[in-house]
Design an enzyme around this catalytic site. Structure first.
Site, PDB file in Angstrom:
ATOM      1  N   ARG A 191     -37.295  60.606  80.268  1.00 35.12           N
ATOM      2  CA  ARG A 191     -36.021  61.230  79.876  1.00 35.12           C
ATOM      3  C   ARG A 191     -36.063  61.560  78.387  1.00 35.12           C
ATOM      4  NH1 ARG A 191     -31.283  60.164  82.631  1.00 35.12           N
ATOM      5  NH2 ARG A 191     -30.382  61.560  81.083  1.00 35.12           N
ATOM      6  N   ARG A 242     -21.562  64.532  79.551  1.00 34.00           N
ATOM      7  CA  ARG A 242     -21.580  63.837  80.849  1.00 34.00           C
ATOM      8  C   ARG A 242     -20.130  63.756  81.309  1.00 34.00           C
ATOM      9  NH1 ARG A 242     -24.597  58.379  82.748  1.00 34.00           N
ATOM     10  NH2 ARG A 242     -26.185  59.995  82.964  1.00 34.00           N
ATOM     11  N   ASP A 285     -31.267  56.883  95.303  1.00 25.97           N
ATOM     12  CA  ASP A 285     -30.248  56.710  94.254  1.00 25.97           C
ATOM     13  C   ASP A 285     -29.149  55.837  94.859  1.00 25.97           C
ATOM     14  OD1 ASP A 285     -28.616  57.001  92.017  1.00 25.97           O
ATOM     15  OD2 ASP A 285     -28.060  59.079  92.428  1.00 25.97           O
ATOM     16  N   CYS A 298     -33.539  57.119  89.819  1.00 26.84           N
ATOM     17  CA  CYS A 298     -33.064  57.552  88.494  1.00 26.84           C
ATOM     18  C   CYS A 298     -32.543  56.377  87.672  1.00 26.84           C
ATOM     19  CB  CYS A 298     -31.985  58.615  88.656  1.00 26.84           C
ATOM     20  SG  CYS A 298     -30.611  58.055  89.671  1.00 26.84           S
ATOM     21  N   HIS A 357     -27.610  66.738  87.884  1.00 27.82           N
ATOM     22  CA  HIS A 357     -28.175  65.873  86.827  1.00 27.82           C
ATOM     23  C   HIS A 357     -29.532  66.481  86.423  1.00 27.82           C
ATOM     24  CE1 HIS A 357     -28.691  62.601  84.241  1.00 27.82           C
ATOM     25  NE2 HIS A 357     -28.783  61.580  85.073  1.00 27.82           N
ATOM     26  N   GLN A 398     -32.346  64.587  84.365  1.00 27.77           N
ATOM     27  CA  GLN A 398     -33.009  63.578  85.189  1.00 27.77           C
ATOM     28  C   GLN A 398     -34.125  64.217  86.017  1.00 27.77           C
ATOM     29  OE1 GLN A 398     -32.269  60.113  85.384  1.00 27.77           O
ATOM     30  NE2 GLN A 398     -34.250  60.197  86.387  1.00 27.77           N
TER      31      GLN A 398
HETATM   32  N1  NVA Z   1     -25.766  59.595  91.274  1.00 27.39           N
HETATM   33  C1  NVA Z   1     -25.585  58.673  90.181  1.00 27.39           C
HETATM   34  C2  NVA Z   1     -26.593  58.906  89.130  1.00 27.39           C
HETATM   35  C3  NVA Z   1     -26.531  57.968  87.942  1.00 27.39           C
HETATM   36  C4  NVA Z   1     -27.534  58.260  86.894  1.00 27.39           C
HETATM   37  C5  NVA Z   1     -24.182  58.815  89.631  1.00 27.39           C
HETATM   38  O1  NVA Z   1     -23.711  59.963  89.490  1.00 27.39           O
HETATM   39  O2  NVA Z   1     -23.542  57.813  89.379  1.00 27.39           O
HETATM   40  N1   CP Z   2     -30.359  57.842  85.006  1.00 28.20           N
HETATM   41  C1   CP Z   2     -29.332  57.891  84.148  1.00 28.20           C
HETATM   42  O1   CP Z   2     -28.791  58.963  83.843  1.00 28.20           O
HETATM   43  O2   CP Z   2     -28.960  56.680  83.635  1.00 28.20           O
HETATM   44  P1   CP Z   2     -27.626  56.368  82.821  1.00 28.20           P
HETATM   45  O3   CP Z   2     -26.475  56.597  83.756  1.00 28.20           O
HETATM   46  O4   CP Z   2     -27.745  54.941  82.389  1.00 28.20           O
HETATM   47  O5   CP Z   2     -27.544  57.297  81.654  1.00 28.20           O
END
Ligand code: NVA
Ligand code: CP
Length: 310
Positions: free
Chosen positions: A291, A101, A223, A263, A128, A131
């Protein structure tokens, strides 16, 4: 099967549905898979925070008989302490797969190119994919036929929106996206999704009008308005994004029993109101649960295939 899981764009529609089928099996008969990744180790690189991603990858690996090692943002310091290439060349000597990540999508791509072991994208600024796989699995469970369904995404044309577009293109799910001007999904991603969707007769409509976008929607997805790394734009975005809030009134413009999806984490009172996220139309915790199952399927496919091919 593919070597890495970096983007849904890289999958054929057949590979996409194969992951869906294996996810169903893993979810229904978890005991069958209890030892399948015995003695295998997953390195989990986190350069951003997480609840769901860490918990589901780590739990998934334990449930498959393997182990997972968490690397916090301060550990590797990718790009400053060490370049992605060298990180990949080290990790391949010790573990069986990497989950990452990070910020720039190119970091995940570079890591995958450098290392001989599978790399899984667990969120970048651009994508992502895990997800979106869990979300489409949830849609399949709740609604069924993905090809006769309309999914509407409201808010920021971000990483989650991009991966949903790729997933919809693979399945032929109609998609509408409504964002404020200037926050549309990346045009290159939309172009690629449209190309991918030629085989599946995928239709996509991008607009700035939330009411128009939710019309006839089977599922309404949103989101956060400011993703991780963009927190400093939060107050600037609030006014611009407020017409895209998913509230009761907007939900009444979709199909009567439309699902609500997110998400998570959600910023209640911003992109979604409590009465929507807590309603019986909301499937947000099913998405979170899925997930786990979908990532177990992805890890099984990638790690077992790598072992077969040497
Ligand atoms: N769009 C959000 C998704 C979090 C799971 C982010 O990148 O922070
Ligand atoms: N939806 C998701 O990826 O959650 P986290 O950021 O908590 O891992």
């Amino acid at each position: 099967m593919i070597h890495d899981f970096l983007s849904i764009h890289d999958l054929t529609p057949y590979q996409f549905s194969h992951i869906m089928d294996l996810t169903r099996e893993v979810k229904e008969k978890p005991h069958r898979f209890r030892e399948r990744l015995k003695n295998k180790i997953l390195a989990m690189i986190f350069e951003k925070p997480s609840l769901r991603t860490r918990m589901t990858f780590e739990t998934g690996m334990l449930q498959l008989g393997g182990e997972a090692i968490y690397l916090a943002p301060s550990d590797i310091q990718m790009g400053t302490r060490e370049i992605p290439h060298d990180v990949g060349k080290n990790l391949e000597r010790w573990v069986d797969a990497i989950m990452i990540r990070t910020f720039a999508n190119q970091i995940a791509v570079d890591l995958a190119q450098a290392s001989a072991i599978p790399v899984i994208n667990a969120l970048t600024d651009l994508l992502h994919p895990c997800q979106a796989m869990a979300d489409f699995f949830t849609l399949k469970e709740k609604i069924g036929d993905l090809t006769h369904m309309k999914l509407t995404y409201l808010g920021d044309g971000n990483n989650v929106c991009h991966s949903l577009l790729f997933a919809a293109a693979k399945t032929g799910t109609e998609m509408a996206v409504a964002t404020p001007a200037g926050f549309e999904p990346d045009s290159d991603i939309v172009k690629k999704a449209v190309q991918d969707g030629q085989e599946t007769e995928f239709k996509v409509h991008i607009t700035s009008d939330p009411s128009e976008a939710v019309q006839d929607a089977d599922a309404v997805y949103t989101d956060v308005w400011a993703s991780m790394g963009k927190e400093n734009e939060k107050s600037k975005r609030a006014d611009l994004f407020s017409p895209y809030q998913v509230n009761r009134e907007l939900m009444t413009k979709a199909k009567q029993d439309a699902l609500f999806m997110h998400c998570l984490p959600a910023h209640r009172g911003e992109e979604v109101t409590d009465d929507v996220i807590d309603s019986n139309q909301s499937v947000v915790f099913d998405q979170a649960e899925n997930r786990l199952h979908v990532q177990k399927a992805i890890m099984l496919l990638l790690i077992e295939q790598k072992n077969k091919n040497g």
